[in-house]
Design an enzyme around this catalytic site. Sequence first.
Site, short mmCIF file in Angstrom:
data_model
loop_
_atom_site.label_atom_id
_atom_site.label_comp_id
_atom_site.label_asym_id
_atom_site.label_seq_id
_atom_site.Cartn_x
_atom_site.Cartn_y
_atom_site.Cartn_z
N GLU A 1 64.26 28.18 56.74
CA GLU A 1 63.44 27.67 57.77
C GLU A 1 64.50 27.14 58.70
OE1 GLU A 1 60.02 23.99 57.90
OE2 GLU A 1 61.99 23.85 57.04
N ASP B 1 63.84 24.84 52.43
CA ASP B 1 63.25 24.18 53.23
C ASP B 1 64.23 23.38 54.22
OD1 ASP B 1 61.01 22.10 54.36
OD2 ASP B 1 62.48 20.89 53.38
#
Length: 866
Positions: free
Chosen positions: A561, A506
């Site tokens: 990401e 993330d």
Amino acid sequence: MVYSLSGVRFPTVPSPSSLNKSVRASFNADRKIDHLSFFLRNRSSSRKNLASRLAYDSESPSSTVAASGKILVPGSDVDDSSSSKEPSEVLQTVLEDPQASIDASKMGNESEIEGEENYIDPTGGYGEGGEAQDSASSLPVHEDEKVKGLTDLEVEEMISRESEQVRKRTIPPPGNGQRIYEIDPLLRNFSGHLDYRYGQYRKLRDAIDKYEGGLEAFSRGYEKFGFTRSATGITYREWAPGAKWATLIGDFNNWNPNADVMTQNEFGVWEIFLPNNADGSPPIPHGSRVKVRMDTPSGLKDSIPAWIKFAVQAPGEIPYDGIYYDPPEVEKYVFKHPRPKRPKSLRIYEAHVGMSSTEPIINTYANFRDDVLPRIKRLGYNAVQIMAIQEHSYYASFGYHVTNFFAPSSRCGTPDDLKSLIDKAHELGLIVLMDIVHSHASNNTLDGLNMFDGTDSCYFHSGSRGYHWMWDSRLFNYGHWEVIRYLLSNARWWLDQYKFDGFRFDGVTSMMYTHHGLQVGFTGNYNEYFGYATDVDAVVYLMLANDLIHGLFPEAITIGEDVSGMPTFCIPVQDGGVGFDYRLHMAIADKWIELLKKRDEDWRMGDVVHMLTNRRWLEKCVAYAESHDQALVGDKTIAFWLMDKDMYDFMALDRPSTPLIDRGIALHKMIRLITMGLGGEGYLNFMGNEFGHPEWIDFPRFDNRLPDGKVVPGNNNSFDKCRRRFDLGDADYLRYRGMQEFDQGMQHLEEIYGFMTSEHQYISRKNEGDRVIVFERGDLVFVFNFHWNNSYSDYQIGCLKPGKYKVVLDSDDPLFEGFGRIDHNAEFFTSEGWYDNRPRSFLVYAPARTAVVYAPIKDELEPIDG
């Protein structure tokens, strides 16, 4: 975490310590919802009609040796053995039997395209007609060849030895890091930065080899820090250099601060050894609450151990308690199923366990295991990506404000419950990815790492560099030795102890730049990636993490990401890259929302094609039309953008539809299919979006006043929008059902034909007047008519392969709540002659707002004794 070109679009989350304790959800017992059926109801006639439309051309020679040993020649009947089934037959089997497994490697679904140019955009992106390169491993086999013929006990023993085998693996030494310049010659202009980056990586690898015995040993920090048990007792170690005094307290010593005072070494590590009791029992019983009390520059402080493996919140309490989790051997979960092989075609079902119930509750690992995993399998996905695993004291942070990095969220069950979930997924042939958060940490000082030893610089950068003003969270110091040990060990912990099969990292954009991607518009200029704004320490950490993961777990998958488009992001580390397997193609979802705010007349087919194909050569992407980010409060799902409040009143089949509903259902299917068809080498869907979930996600929360005086309105602690209404997708009396059936058709079509990972990709038409897009991917020809009114008869489309084609997927099928305007019995014959820069063409009917996929038909073959 979501980024846009202008910065981050993620709701500001207040500090957990400032919230009303009612916001926090307490532990939920295992709750089985017996009255719900999460399997799709069987509509066998419709499924058979769909299956019968699929055909396949394997580009095989005139004679082929079948698995049965017979020779197949044109003009004879096909051998009916399972190994020689047509893709259409296999798809029918899968649709009718959710447990049916497909060994796609037996399909022969890779064909060699001869005489086709490889179009490469010199800037590093795909050209319009470019070839998507792929070097992934073989397609998924749900039964590992090594375990066939073994007893259950032998399989369990083999799995239990995995950790021992991992310890024996050697991570390859660094390469020279120069291949990136061959892949992208434009990078030579920035060789000073890139060579410095690679030099820092090599220096760190050398230092770890010299002082820690290599990455493999270095990443077993959990065997040294935290609680480690031996035959004679328990040792507890903690790195807290800012503390002046430390003692271990808990239930086991009646929270007496004078009972077990710790000693500190020259590296700031505190330690204590607790011998076994006289009867041989452990000095700290399983399930005991524990904390470390420290005298710090900020005063006395009780902290949950940084390496704690489990933490819970007692009912009615605000802070969490660290739990010494070491159940007796007979109570520990034993893995029974080996990991599935890494799939070539990655199709991810993104899920949040807590909000996966149809009821307004916090769901459990056990319920997700029993109810949701079979649904994911049935839909045709081969991977489940689970969010919010690492413990987070504030539920509404969606799991992104982590407080306890080594502990699974206790809201959903115990560590053994999570292991059972992962084992069940492996039994179903699903790989399990974890949404791991190493980009930042909660600023909660009661339960997390913030101010752990009384200083703001223990695990994080001090001052403003260590604080993310938009996320209200702390930022790691990736240049510190113990921080690197902690994070690398954390990644290995989840792979080794819980058998996760990889990660979605993330917030990587935030990590790689000192500006964190905030209020920065990335244009693709290479100066934006390689300069003073780049956090080289963070990039080097990511290189080490990918080195470690792929070195010790060769089948593991890493997805980053990143919205910036950092070059070399998905190039192997030894070649000079960052080392991820895939980049999450975040710009696609933002672009769809941008288009949905416009009139249909203002859509441009060239913009759609560019959005989906704008990715770097040799760097694979996971594409998605919408993830959890688009479903959060503050945004709307694609379905809600398309149909809005009409979804509440006009989705029942026993009442007339509306033009808004008809448009919405048609475009929702087309958007998903073209995203899968052109957007990348992998595909992702957030749970519920497969059937157009009608509502947003809103976690239970009360009003909260921020430090600047602003009030963030709550929802009276309601769970109503923090769940997924799977029953809507399953109801055969609602139009949601057809949208879900289409998603299943998409997944199984990819399983059979493998078009996402095919090297052949060619866009032959993007006609602005007709609003038509035509492209080839693999053996398939995709035709999209986005026009709102015009349908086209005898519409000519170009193709590569000669012969006969049939419809294999049709968004207008009544099974998918379409209007049934396509004749699925029709056959389409090619004509020679160049059209749309293709050597052949055929004529089709292209109804308005419809997507149709065509496949070449394989000649019938007859078995002859060889």
